[in-house]
Design a protein around this motif. Structure first.
Motif, mmCIF file in Angstrom:
data_model
loop_
_atom_site.group_PDB
_atom_site.id
_atom_site.type_symbol
_atom_site.label_atom_id
_atom_site.label_comp_id
_atom_site.label_asym_id
_atom_site.label_seq_id
_atom_site.Cartn_x
_atom_site.Cartn_y
_atom_site.Cartn_z
ATOM 1 N N TYR A 119 0.849 -1.191 0.000
ATOM 2 C CA TYR A 119 0.000 0.000 0.000
ATOM 3 C C TYR A 119 0.887 1.244 0.000
ATOM 4 C CZ TYR A 119 0.922 -0.605 5.041
ATOM 5 O OH TYR A 119 1.526 -0.793 6.251
ATOM 6 N N THR A 120 0.290 2.361 -0.421
ATOM 7 C CA THR A 120 1.054 3.609 -0.414
ATOM 8 C C THR A 120 0.946 4.274 0.962
ATOM 9 O OG1 THR A 120 -0.865 4.863 -1.218
ATOM 10 C CG2 THR A 120 0.689 4.053 -2.890
ATOM 11 N N GLU A 121 1.880 5.184 1.214
ATOM 12 C CA GLU A 121 1.773 6.043 2.396
ATOM 13 C C GLU A 121 1.772 7.468 1.874
ATOM 14 O OE1 GLU A 121 4.851 4.742 5.129
ATOM 15 O OE2 GLU A 121 3.789 2.848 5.448
ATOM 16 N N ASN A 122 0.672 8.183 2.075
ATOM 17 C CA ASN A 122 0.461 9.498 1.470
ATOM 18 C C ASN A 122 0.692 9.456 -0.044
ATOM 19 O OD1 ASN A 122 -0.104 10.720 3.981
ATOM 20 N ND2 ASN A 122 2.097 10.734 4.404
ATOM 21 N N SER A 173 5.696 2.260 -0.593
ATOM 22 C CA SER A 173 6.727 2.085 0.422
ATOM 23 C C SER A 173 6.863 0.607 0.713
ATOM 24 C CB SER A 173 6.288 2.831 1.685
ATOM 25 O OG SER A 173 6.778 2.190 2.817
ATOM 26 N N GLY A 176 6.217 -0.344 5.179
ATOM 27 C CA GLY A 176 5.006 -0.377 5.992
ATOM 28 C C GLY A 176 4.761 -1.783 6.538
ATOM 29 N N LEU A 221 -3.426 0.587 9.062
ATOM 30 C CA LEU A 221 -2.496 0.336 7.956
ATOM 31 C C LEU A 221 -3.191 0.630 6.626
ATOM 32 C CD1 LEU A 221 -1.065 -3.184 8.985
ATOM 33 C CD2 LEU A 221 -0.146 -0.917 9.513
ATOM 34 N N GLY A 222 -2.543 1.420 5.786
ATOM 35 C CA GLY A 222 -3.044 1.637 4.427
ATOM 36 C C GLY A 222 -4.487 2.106 4.394
ATOM 37 N N GLU A 247 -5.621 4.934 0.876
ATOM 38 C CA GLU A 247 -4.389 4.890 0.076
ATOM 39 C C GLU A 247 -4.632 4.068 -1.188
ATOM 40 O OE1 GLU A 247 -1.576 6.412 0.653
ATOM 41 O OE2 GLU A 247 -1.836 7.099 2.718
#
Ligand code: GLY
Length: 372
Positions: A37-40, A44, A47, A350-351, A354
């Motif tokens: 998953y993305t972070e902002n 990444s 995570g 988490l996520g 996103e």
């Protein structure tokens, strides 16, 4: 099925091209990374993962791009090279006894590769993975245990049990088929409710095999309907019906589809849980919507009722249009994913809101199904 209007066809084709661009950027920026998953909005690899289930989705996207590029073209050669590069490291996971996710890992990757080449070595890898997954079967209770404990059954496993049906079909091993049938019937009995909604997890007494209760990890509550679990059930029972032709599985997939259709908001994008509490009731999960769209596009060809078939097809198109109009990351140049508004694990934080790799995969799969 009716045809897409030209405008909708163009919109979906542009989304497919945008997906190719985003995946190309990801593999150039982070070679051989398999993010969840993305972070902002940024992919990444650091995570927390909770469990290790997602590595097939990125090569799976690449195999779709191989299939849809011109034969002999440089583009096709590029995607084929990348798809092989990202698929080969997954082979060792065929022996992975720690997860219940071998269908997620292998239907997306080696199965797509095998469908393109017919290579018997690839088929053998799929059979091996199916046999490994079957070893999770618990006689007492009649289910494949989840990764968390012996007494636990997850709805998510319905997306994986197809690999056992595949291995059974390709080897003629009736014991494997029996395991897949029993698991699917148990899941139907204990995790799919009378109204077509689903629970994520079932807990059993391992001494007696007695089913004790419904609960959840990623949903709001044990008695709520976590929307991605519903989507896994819809899609998973559709796959089981394709292999086993047991009408109970078709009815279960239809019940899940009907629950989704009657409970989703007007844009067709489910909230993360259909019974979410007031504080985050408006939080959507675009990945649940994408999985549902792709599942409906399979289910619409199987249901014997033409009106239902049409409803499923047009609902899938409606969901995809909403995803393209409201959630495609195109309007945000810095966002690295394809679809915004996915959710992994709200309860663990988490996520959330996103891009999630399985959302990308099933979105593109659904686009592919309506476009070609
Ligand atoms: N546990 C798989 C999922 O997040 O849907």
């Amino acid at each position: 099925m009716i045809h897409l209007s030209n405008d909708t066809g163009d919109q979906f084709a542009q989304a497919f091209t945008f997906a190719q661009k985003q995946v190309r950027k990801l593999i150039e920026k982070h070679p051989l990374m398999y993010p969840l998953y993305t972070e902002n909005g940024m992919w990444s690899k650091d995570g927390p993962a909770w469990t290790h289930w997602c590595d097939g989705f990125l090569p799976g996207l690449m195999w779709m791009f191989v299939k849809r590029s011109e034969p002999e073209s440089a583009e096709r050669a590029y995607w084929a090279e990348q798809a092989m590069r990202y698929t080969e490291p997954l082979e060792t996971r065929k022996n992975d006894r720690d997860v219940h996710d071998l269908g997620f890992l292998f239907f997306t990757s080696y199965y797509r590769w095998w469908r393109l080449t017919g290579d018997p070595l690839h088929k053998q890898i799929l059979i091996d993975a199916g046999q490994t997954l079957a070893a999770r079967f618990k006689d007492k209770g009649q289910y494949l245990k989840s990764f968390v404990a012996d007494n636990s059954l997850f709805i998510d496993i319905m997306m994986n049990v197809g690999l056992i049906f595949f291995a059974a079909r390709e080897t003629g091993d009736r014991r494997l088929r029996d395991i897949a049938m029993r698991h699917s019937h148990t899941t139907r009995r204990v995790l799919v409710r009378g109204d077509g909604s689903t629970a994520q997890e079932g807990i059993f007494d391992t001494d007696t095999g007695e089913f004790l209760r419904q609960t959840t990890h990623q949903g709001y509550r044990g008695d709520s309907c976590w929307s991605r679990g519903l989507a896994w059930s819809l899609y998973g029972f559709t796959t089981c019906y394709e292999y086993a032709r047991d009408p109970h599985f078709l009815h279960t997939a239809e019940a899940c589809a009907d629950f989704y259709i009657t409970h989703a908001p007007p844009d067709g994008i489910a909230p993360w849980d259909f019974n979410a509490p007031a504080e985050n009731r408006m939080l959507p999960d675009t990945s649940a919507a994408a999985i549902t769209a792709s599942g409906l596009l399979r289910l619409c060809r199987l249901t014997p009722d033409p009106l239902k078939g049409h409803l499923y097809w047009s609902t899938a198109v409606h969901i995809l249009k909403s995803l393209c109009e409201k959630h495609l990351a195109k309007s945000e140049p810095k966002w690295e994913g394809i679809l915004r508004g996915g959710v992994y694990h709200v309860n663990k934080g988490l996520g959330v809101d996103e891009s999630v790799m399985w959302g990308e995969y099933y979105f593109v799969e659904a686009l592919e199904r309506v476009l070609w």
